[in-house]
Design a protein around this motif. Structure first.
Motif, short mmCIF file in Angstrom:
data_model
loop_
_atom_site.label_atom_id
_atom_site.label_comp_id
_atom_site.label_asym_id
_atom_site.label_seq_id
_atom_site.Cartn_x
_atom_site.Cartn_y
_atom_site.Cartn_z
N GLY A 79 -2.96 3.93 -2.66
CA GLY A 79 -3.13 2.96 -3.73
C GLY A 79 -2.47 1.65 -3.32
O GLY A 79 -1.43 1.66 -2.66
N ALA A 80 -3.07 0.54 -3.68
CA ALA A 80 -2.54 -0.77 -3.31
C ALA A 80 -2.25 -1.58 -4.56
O ALA A 80 -2.99 -1.50 -5.56
N HIS A 81 -1.18 -2.37 -4.48
CA HIS A 81 -0.82 -3.23 -5.61
C HIS A 81 0.09 -4.34 -5.11
O HIS A 81 0.95 -4.10 -4.26
N PRO A 82 -0.06 -5.57 -5.60
CA PRO A 82 0.83 -6.65 -5.18
C PRO A 82 2.23 -6.47 -5.74
O PRO A 82 2.41 -6.04 -6.88
N THR A 100 0.85 -1.19 0.00
CA THR A 100 0.00 0.00 0.00
C THR A 100 0.88 1.24 0.00
O THR A 100 1.77 1.39 0.85
N PHE A 101 0.64 2.11 -0.97
CA PHE A 101 1.37 3.37 -1.07
C PHE A 101 0.48 4.49 -0.53
O PHE A 101 -0.65 4.65 -0.98
N ARG A 102 1.02 5.24 0.44
CA ARG A 102 0.30 6.36 1.04
C ARG A 102 1.18 7.61 0.87
O ARG A 102 2.31 7.65 1.35
N ALA A 144 1.38 3.15 -14.81
CA ALA A 144 1.58 3.44 -13.39
C ALA A 144 0.34 3.08 -12.58
O ALA A 144 -0.76 2.92 -13.12
N VAL A 145 0.53 2.96 -11.27
CA VAL A 145 -0.57 2.62 -10.36
C VAL A 145 -1.26 3.91 -9.91
O VAL A 145 -0.61 4.80 -9.35
N PRO A 146 -2.56 4.05 -10.15
CA PRO A 146 -3.26 5.27 -9.72
C PRO A 146 -3.52 5.27 -8.23
O PRO A 146 -3.82 4.24 -7.63
N LEU A 147 -3.39 6.43 -7.61
CA LEU A 147 -3.73 6.61 -6.20
C LEU A 147 -5.03 7.40 -6.12
O LEU A 147 -5.36 8.18 -7.02
N THR A 148 -5.77 7.22 -5.04
CA THR A 148 -7.05 7.90 -4.88
C THR A 148 -7.10 8.65 -3.56
O THR A 148 -6.35 8.35 -2.63
N THR A 149 -8.00 9.61 -3.50
CA THR A 149 -8.22 10.38 -2.28
C THR A 149 -9.70 10.70 -2.18
O THR A 149 -10.49 10.33 -3.05
N GLY A 150 -10.08 11.39 -1.12
CA GLY A 150 -11.48 11.75 -0.94
C GLY A 150 -11.59 13.00 -0.09
O GLY A 150 -10.60 13.49 0.46
N SER A 151 -12.81 13.51 0.02
CA SER A 151 -13.01 14.75 0.77
C SER A 151 -12.62 14.59 2.24
O SER A 151 -12.20 15.55 2.88
N GLY A 152 -12.72 13.38 2.75
CA GLY A 152 -12.39 13.16 4.16
C GLY A 152 -10.94 12.78 4.40
O GLY A 152 -10.51 12.73 5.56
N THR A 153 -10.19 12.51 3.34
CA THR A 153 -8.80 12.07 3.50
C THR A 153 -7.78 12.99 2.83
O THR A 153 -6.59 12.92 3.14
#
Length: 228
Positions: free
Chosen positions: A180-183, A135-137, A165-174
């Motif tokens: 983003g997670a990837h094996p 998990t990438f933070r 590339a691996v996309p990362l996501t966010t939200g209004s609360g974070t």
């Protein structure tokens, strides 16, 4: 009914039946799916390599319905096959080998897991090697329309190709935390870097040297970074 009207009525009934039989029927709604390429590195001795799993598209764990993978003289020992899977599904799967006489050899490792998204392009597996769940933070501020990605030196991270590339996501609360997670393969040195994709398609890479981490033998890996 007057006899003179009977032919007219019969003609009307026939026309109504004809129109009903030729009227278009509404198609049943189907879930959105996407093409996923299963890739695995495996040496063989005359066997065929297959993948099966928990969904009908992968044969529902039935070796007779498993999906065969292909390779070439130049690609061997890398095997691959494309399968359309429903977006949002969490799929368990496993590879197996089938000998010319029909003998089945399963991977001895535990089931693999794949969560399918619209951005899922495929897997990069090795026979009997269970990947680490990474998990990438990353904390990063962005302008309207920008999105954050991570790429790196491994095929699982796109091999430095921004398009993979691996996309990362966010939200209004974070926000401004993106995740983003990837094996990733176990016991492996990883180099990686974040970049922002702008609304016009151009890229903004973070400053500094490549980041690095070594994945553990098993289990999970979480990295916590700040955009630089």
């Amino acid at each position: 009914m007057p006899a003179a009207l009977r032919p007219v009525l019969m003609l009307a009934v026939l026309l109504a039946g004809l129109l009903a039989s030729t009227a278009p029927h509404a198609r049943a709604a189907t879930a959105q799916d996407t093409s996923v390429t299963f890739r695995v590195n495996a040496t063989t001795q005359g066997e065929t390599l297959l993948v099966t799993g928990s969904v009908p598209q992968l044969g529902g764990w039935d070796p007779a319905k498993a999906v065969p993978l292909g390779t070439t003289a130049s690609a061997y020992p890398n095997w691959s096959a494309g399968v359309r899977l429903p977006v949002g599904a969490t799929v368990e799967y496993k590879y197996l080998k089938r000998s010319p006489t029909g003998t089945i050899t399963w991977e001895s490792s535990s089931n693999r897991t794949l969560t399918v998204s619209a951005d899922t392009s495929g897997t990069n597996d090795s026979w009997n090697v269970v990947p680490v769940s990474a998990t990438f933070r990353a904390t990063a501020t962005t302008s309207w329309g920008q999105n954050l990605y991570v790429t790196g030196n491994l095929p699982d991270l796109g091999s430095w190709d921004p398009a993979r590339a691996v996309p990362l996501t966010t939200g209004s609360g974070t926000y401004p935390l993106w995740t983003g997670a990837h094996p990733l393969p176990p016991n492996t040195a990883v180099q990686y870097k974040y970049f922002k994709k702008n609304p016009d398609g151009s890229l903004t890479w973070e400053n500094g040297e490549n980041r690095s981490v070594v994945t553990p033998p098993t289990g999970t890996l979480t990295v916590n970074d700040t955009w630089r």
